[in-house]
Design an enzyme around this catalytic site. Structure first.
Site, PDB file in Angstrom:
ATOM      1  N   GLU A  64       2.306  -3.899   5.395  1.00  0.00           N
ATOM      2  CA  GLU A  64       1.283  -3.544   4.413  1.00  0.00           C
ATOM      3  C   GLU A  64       1.581  -4.200   3.063  1.00  0.00           C
ATOM      4  OE1 GLU A  64       4.339  -0.395   3.447  1.00  0.00           O
ATOM      5  OE2 GLU A  64       3.754  -1.408   5.256  1.00  0.00           O
TER       6      GLU A  64
ATOM      7  N   ILE B 223       0.860  -1.179   0.000  1.00  0.00           N
ATOM      8  CA  ILE B 223       0.000   0.000   0.000  1.00  0.00           C
ATOM      9  C   ILE B 223       0.898   1.232   0.000  1.00  0.00           C
ATOM     10  CG2 ILE B 223      -1.785   1.273   1.247  1.00  0.00           C
ATOM     11  CD1 ILE B 223      -2.553  -1.410   2.576  1.00  0.00           C
TER      12      ILE B 223
ATOM     13  N   ASN C   5      -1.419   5.833   8.319  1.00  0.00           N
ATOM     14  CA  ASN C   5      -1.464   5.442   9.735  1.00  0.00           C
ATOM     15  C   ASN C   5      -1.203   6.642  10.639  1.00  0.00           C
ATOM     16  OD1 ASN C   5      -2.231   2.844  10.309  1.00  0.00           O
ATOM     17  ND2 ASN C   5      -0.179   2.006  10.341  1.00  0.00           N
TER      18      ASN C   5
END
Length: 182
Positions: free
Chosen positions: A151, A109, A116
């Site tokens: 991720e 990602i 985040n």
């Protein structure tokens, strides 16, 4: 007296024991004997169920509920080995390399750390869960999909050429790009 019925207790192609039933004697309670066999069978089934649950738990990522890195590495190693053996066997037999194709698609990602930091780790966790669910629901039954890092995700595509894999990767990229993530 000779046994009346013999049945093996087999779990995952491993013989664990046998059930041997002899013709009941005139003395003793046949219902009590049957209850004992049923209780033993229930304990065996319960234990097998628990082992199966533990195996699944050990192979799954706790957050996304897709396969974890350990499972993905094992699956990839096994599939690469099989493909190499098939290629070697074909080469040894003097056959043209039709090959047992295997493709992998590793993706992550973009800017996830920023997401985040901006939205909080709970939002990041929800995004990972949503993404994993979308991809998992869109792959073929024989494909193996899992989380490979924070991720990062890995999709193993057995029996898939490079061209087919590129189409599958584009399908997933497009699915994710067009999904209304928060």
């Amino acid at each position: 007296p000779p046994p009346y019925v013999i049945a093996p207790l087999v779990l995952d192609q491993e013989t664990l024991g046998f059930i041997v039933v002899a013709k009941p004697r005139k003395t003793g309670d046949p219902k009590a004997a049957l209850r004992l066999v049923a209780l033993t069978g229930a304990q065996v089934l319960h234990t097998a169920n628990q082992v199966s649950r533990m195996k699944i738990t050990a192979e799954m990522d706790g957050l996304t509920r897709v396969y974890n890195k350990k499972h993905m590495e094992q699956a990839l190693n096994e599939l690469v080995y099989r493909a190499a053996c098939a290629a070697y066997d074909q080469h040894s037999a003097g056959q043209a390399q039709s090959g047992q194709s295997l493709s992998v698609f590793l993706f992550d990602i973009d800017n996830f750390k920023n997401y985040n930091d901006t939205n909080g780790h709970l939002a990041g966790d929800k995004l990972l869960q949503e993404l994993a669910g979308l991809v998992n629901d869109s792959v073929r039954k024989d494909d193996i999909f899992g989380r490979f890092g924070g991720e990062e995700f890995l999709l193993i595509l057995p029996h898939t050429s490079a061209g087919q894999a590129a189409l599958a990767a584009e399908k997933i990229r497009s699915l994710l790009a067009n999904h209304p993530f928060p």
